[in-house]
Design a protein around this motif. Structure first.
Motif, PDB file in Angstrom:
ATOM      1  N   SER A 116      90.886  33.584  41.622  1.00  0.00           N
ATOM      2  CA  SER A 116      92.078  32.758  42.211  1.00  0.00           C
ATOM      3  C   SER A 116      93.097  33.598  42.389  1.00  0.00           C
ATOM      4  O   SER A 116      93.984  33.322  43.426  1.00  0.00           O
ATOM      5  N   GLN A 117      93.644  34.601  41.684  1.00  0.00           N
ATOM      6  CA  GLN A 117      94.736  35.248  42.148  1.00  0.00           C
ATOM      7  C   GLN A 117      94.405  36.068  43.209  1.00  0.00           C
ATOM      8  O   GLN A 117      95.378  36.320  44.206  1.00  0.00           O
ATOM      9  N   HIS A 118      93.362  36.587  43.603  1.00  0.00           N
ATOM     10  CA  HIS A 118      92.819  37.253  44.931  1.00  0.00           C
ATOM     11  C   HIS A 118      92.928  36.135  45.870  1.00  0.00           C
ATOM     12  O   HIS A 118      93.525  36.596  46.758  1.00  0.00           O
ATOM     13  N   ASN A 132      96.527  51.132  30.539  1.00  0.00           N
ATOM     14  CA  ASN A 132      97.834  50.358  30.236  1.00  0.00           C
ATOM     15  C   ASN A 132      97.156  48.659  30.963  1.00  0.00           C
ATOM     16  O   ASN A 132      97.950  48.069  31.280  1.00  0.00           O
ATOM     17  N   SER A 133      95.793  48.684  30.972  1.00  0.00           N
ATOM     18  CA  SER A 133      95.198  47.504  31.879  1.00  0.00           C
ATOM     19  C   SER A 133      94.414  46.807  30.997  1.00  0.00           C
ATOM     20  O   SER A 133      93.374  46.948  30.399  1.00  0.00           O
ATOM     21  N   PRO A 134      95.249  45.739  30.341  1.00  0.00           N
ATOM     22  CA  PRO A 134      94.388  44.899  29.395  1.00  0.00           C
ATOM     23  C   PRO A 134      93.055  44.193  29.674  1.00  0.00           C
ATOM     24  O   PRO A 134      92.348  43.971  28.889  1.00  0.00           O
ATOM     25  N   HIS A 135      93.035  43.817  30.877  1.00  0.00           N
ATOM     26  CA  HIS A 135      91.572  43.308  31.224  1.00  0.00           C
ATOM     27  C   HIS A 135      90.618  44.243  31.807  1.00  0.00           C
ATOM     28  O   HIS A 135      89.449  43.894  31.806  1.00  0.00           O
ATOM     29  N   SER A 136      90.832  45.391  31.772  1.00  0.00           N
ATOM     30  CA  SER A 136      89.850  46.325  32.161  1.00  0.00           C
ATOM     31  C   SER A 136      88.618  46.598  31.367  1.00  0.00           C
ATOM     32  O   SER A 136      87.570  46.637  32.006  1.00  0.00           O
ATOM     33  N   VAL A 148      89.653  49.253  49.727  1.00  0.00           N
ATOM     34  CA  VAL A 148      89.168  50.285  48.984  1.00  0.00           C
ATOM     35  C   VAL A 148      88.692  49.143  47.690  1.00  0.00           C
ATOM     36  O   VAL A 148      87.562  49.651  47.043  1.00  0.00           O
ATOM     37  N   ASN A 149      89.386  48.535  47.128  1.00  0.00           N
ATOM     38  CA  ASN A 149      89.057  47.928  46.196  1.00  0.00           C
ATOM     39  C   ASN A 149      88.082  46.587  46.409  1.00  0.00           C
ATOM     40  O   ASN A 149      87.175  46.515  45.611  1.00  0.00           O
ATOM     41  N   GLN A 150      88.060  46.091  47.430  1.00  0.00           N
ATOM     42  CA  GLN A 150      87.030  45.018  47.942  1.00  0.00           C
ATOM     43  C   GLN A 150      85.752  45.375  48.176  1.00  0.00           C
ATOM     44  O   GLN A 150      85.038  44.939  47.894  1.00  0.00           O
ATOM     45  N   ILE A 157      87.594  33.337  36.990  1.00  0.00           N
ATOM     46  CA  ILE A 157      88.890  32.140  37.447  1.00  0.00           C
ATOM     47  C   ILE A 157      90.032  33.004  37.599  1.00  0.00           C
ATOM     48  O   ILE A 157      90.703  32.842  38.588  1.00  0.00           O
ATOM     49  N   ARG A 158      90.602  33.759  36.682  1.00  0.00           N
ATOM     50  CA  ARG A 158      91.718  34.432  36.579  1.00  0.00           C
ATOM     51  C   ARG A 158      91.898  35.513  37.770  1.00  0.00           C
ATOM     52  O   ARG A 158      92.578  35.360  38.842  1.00  0.00           O
ATOM     53  N   GLN A 159      90.963  36.247  37.787  1.00  0.00           N
ATOM     54  CA  GLN A 159      90.860  37.137  38.868  1.00  0.00           C
ATOM     55  C   GLN A 159      90.693  36.618  40.409  1.00  0.00           C
ATOM     56  O   GLN A 159      91.392  37.005  41.339  1.00  0.00           O
ATOM     57  N   ALA A 188      99.789  31.599  37.626  1.00  0.00           N
ATOM     58  CA  ALA A 188      98.850  32.618  38.392  1.00  0.00           C
ATOM     59  C   ALA A 188      99.764  33.393  39.223  1.00  0.00           C
ATOM     60  O   ALA A 188     100.678  33.148  40.103  1.00  0.00           O
ATOM     61  N   LYS A 189      99.412  34.636  39.036  1.00  0.00           N
ATOM     62  CA  LYS A 189      99.886  35.723  39.776  1.00  0.00           C
ATOM     63  C   LYS A 189      99.471  35.850  41.279  1.00  0.00           C
ATOM     64  O   LYS A 189      98.298  35.099  41.503  1.00  0.00           O
ATOM     65  N   TYR A 190     100.196  36.584  42.133  1.00  0.00           N
ATOM     66  CA  TYR A 190      99.377  37.057  43.344  1.00  0.00           C
ATOM     67  C   TYR A 190      99.881  38.599  43.681  1.00  0.00           C
ATOM     68  O   TYR A 190     100.671  38.927  42.849  1.00  0.00           O
ATOM     69  N   SER A 191      99.196  39.266  44.684  1.00  0.00           N
ATOM     70  CA  SER A 191      99.500  40.572  44.692  1.00  0.00           C
ATOM     71  C   SER A 191     100.934  40.831  44.604  1.00  0.00           C
ATOM     72  O   SER A 191     101.553  40.159  45.621  1.00  0.00           O
ATOM     73  N   SER A 192     101.344  41.884  43.991  1.00  0.00           N
ATOM     74  CA  SER A 192     102.851  42.521  43.820  1.00  0.00           C
ATOM     75  C   SER A 192     103.214  42.428  45.421  1.00  0.00           C
ATOM     76  O   SER A 192     104.386  42.529  45.709  1.00  0.00           O
ATOM     77  N   ILE A 193     102.460  43.029  46.241  1.00  0.00           N
ATOM     78  CA  ILE A 193     102.756  43.812  47.580  1.00  0.00           C
ATOM     79  C   ILE A 193     103.503  42.778  48.346  1.00  0.00           C
ATOM     80  O   ILE A 193     104.363  42.959  49.303  1.00  0.00           O
ATOM     81  N   THR A 224      87.583  51.518  38.170  1.00  0.00           N
ATOM     82  CA  THR A 224      88.793  50.975  37.421  1.00  0.00           C
ATOM     83  C   THR A 224      89.865  51.345  38.391  1.00  0.00           C
ATOM     84  O   THR A 224      89.838  51.702  39.461  1.00  0.00           O
ATOM     85  N   ASN A 225      91.212  50.964  37.862  1.00  0.00           N
ATOM     86  CA  ASN A 225      92.439  50.836  38.809  1.00  0.00           C
ATOM     87  C   ASN A 225      92.563  52.192  39.321  1.00  0.00           C
ATOM     88  O   ASN A 225      92.850  52.533  40.467  1.00  0.00           O
ATOM     89  N   ASP A 226      92.755  53.044  38.384  1.00  0.00           N
ATOM     90  CA  ASP A 226      92.850  54.359  38.613  1.00  0.00           C
ATOM     91  C   ASP A 226      91.851  55.127  39.448  1.00  0.00           C
ATOM     92  O   ASP A 226      92.301  55.738  40.441  1.00  0.00           O
ATOM     93  N   ILE A 280      82.512  43.130  36.361  1.00  0.00           N
ATOM     94  CA  ILE A 280      83.394  42.514  37.385  1.00  0.00           C
ATOM     95  C   ILE A 280      84.072  43.616  38.143  1.00  0.00           C
ATOM     96  O   ILE A 280      84.051  43.458  39.255  1.00  0.00           O
ATOM     97  N   LYS A 281      84.496  44.429  37.566  1.00  0.00           N
ATOM     98  CA  LYS A 281      85.007  45.899  38.146  1.00  0.00           C
ATOM     99  C   LYS A 281      83.979  46.820  38.065  1.00  0.00           C
ATOM    100  O   LYS A 281      83.540  47.063  36.982  1.00  0.00           O
ATOM    101  N   ARG A 282      83.669  47.510  39.388  1.00  0.00           N
ATOM    102  CA  ARG A 282      82.778  48.591  39.367  1.00  0.00           C
ATOM    103  C   ARG A 282      83.439  49.829  39.365  1.00  0.00           C
ATOM    104  O   ARG A 282      82.820  51.065  38.913  1.00  0.00           O
TER     105      ARG A 282
END
Ligand code: ACO
Length: 314
Positions: A39-41, A204-208, A134-136, A35-37, A105-110, A220-222, A216-218
């Protein structure tokens, strides 16, 4: 129902690469994480319409205007698919909107950076949508069925967005000195924020760790950030743009580019509500959401009328 047996069975299904569907058993934290990820998406897609929407009336040609309109409408559609996918997890749309508008709820920083001129529209399509793809693409294989299927459709549209942005940049770089300078200036301003879209470093990514465990993530961020960097630097060089980082270096052994340190203070400022346009974006959303109240009321009234008629004819 929650017991250890169900959690073990759930993890086995994940490990086997199965999709989890809305009515399947899932641990409460998996549901909350999604729900968090998701909805923020969804919020990112919708708020992302604002910096570009600002340029519809000032597009330099009818062709450019048509393309931009189509792209922005696509983004609105992506938001709607994603909100619908989140609703399958038992949360209402109005609750999600309330979380966005209250800052919970956040949304993308960009999307907290301003689009100052037409070259920015090129940079947004090329870099921002390029990073988003790339992420999607990776999220197409995410473990939650409705999210994964939504991503397949979204990626098809997103690749057109990336190409239209790159076309704008390529055209400007083939143009006058002033146009080239505008394109380079847009590149300078959007490069670093685009790299921040992938989120903090893995360390530094608490949810990873949950996200990876639950597939959910296939990637990682890096890992995803690196893919984007490796893909994008040659595209910049091909049209004569200079990446605004003096330390860029291709490592021949790994085949990957190394870059300077990302300014995480800036990232943290922006995601905690203090970027250049945070207030403007949310105020705009609140204003138009309130003005659209009558549309939602009319849709509900129409549905009630329709359902009543259907019942009368049974
Ligand atoms: N902008 C805003 N917030 C961010 C960003 C970012 N670029 N990156 C990370 N964060 C937030 C996370 O949401 C999290 O905050 P929260 O606990 O309040 O939710 C916090 O920073 C810590 O980050 P992570 O632990 O790394 O969070 P997560 O595992 O969710 O990874 C990521 C972040 C990569 C953005 C992930 O959520 C994701 O893949 N989301 C789906 C894609 C997406 O949302 N794209 C939106 C932009 S694309 C577009 O709309 C065109």
């Amino acid at each position: 129902m929650h017991n250890e047996h169900s959690d073990t069975h759930f993890q086995l299904r994940i490990d086997n690469g199965e999709h989890i569907e809305a009515k399947d058993y899932m641990p409460e934290n998996y549901r909350k994480h999604l729900i968090r990820q998701m909805s923020q998406h969804a919020h990112s897609e919708v708020i992302g319409m604002q910096p570009e929407g600002n340029w519809i009336t000032r597009a330099p040609s009818l062709r450019a205007k048509q393309i931009l309109l189509a792209k922005i409408q696509d983004e609105g559609g992506h938001g709607l698919y994603l909100y619908s996918a989140v609703e399958t997890l038992g949360v209402s749309r109005s609750e999600l909107i309330e979380q966005l508008q209250s800052g919970k709820a956040k949304y993308s920083s960009i999307f907290n950076y301003p689009a100052l001129n037409w070259a920015d529209i090129g940079a947004i399509g090329w870099l921002v949508d390029g990073a988003a793809i790339v992420n999607q693409v990776s999220l197409q294989r995410t473990s939650y069925g409705p999210y994964s299927r939504g991503m397949v459709r979204i990626c098809k549209e997103e690749s057109f967005h990336q190409r239209q942005g790159y076309e704008i940049m390529a055209k400007m770089m083939a143009g006058t000195k002033d146009q080239q300078a505008m394109a380079q200036d847009a590149m300078n301003r959007w490069w670093w924020p685009s790299l921040m879209m992938f989120g903090p470093h893995d360390t530094n990514s608490p949810h990873s760790s949950d996200a990876v465990k639950w597939k959910i993530k296939r990637e990682t961020n890096d890992e995803l950030r690196q893919k984007f960097i490796d893909k994008t630097i040659p595209q910049a060089e091909l049209i004569g743009l200079v990446v605004p980082d003096k330390n860029i270096k291709l490592n021949d052994n790994t085949g990957h580019y190394t870059i300077s340190k990302i300014n995480w203070d800036e990232f943290n400022r922006v995601i905690s509500g203090h970027g250049p346009c945070n207030k403007q974006r949310i105020n705009h959303h609140i204003k138009y959401h309130n003005e659209g109240e009558w549309v939602r009321e009319a849709a509900i009234a129409f549905k009630k009328k329709h359902t009543k008629k259907e019942l009368e004819t049974v």
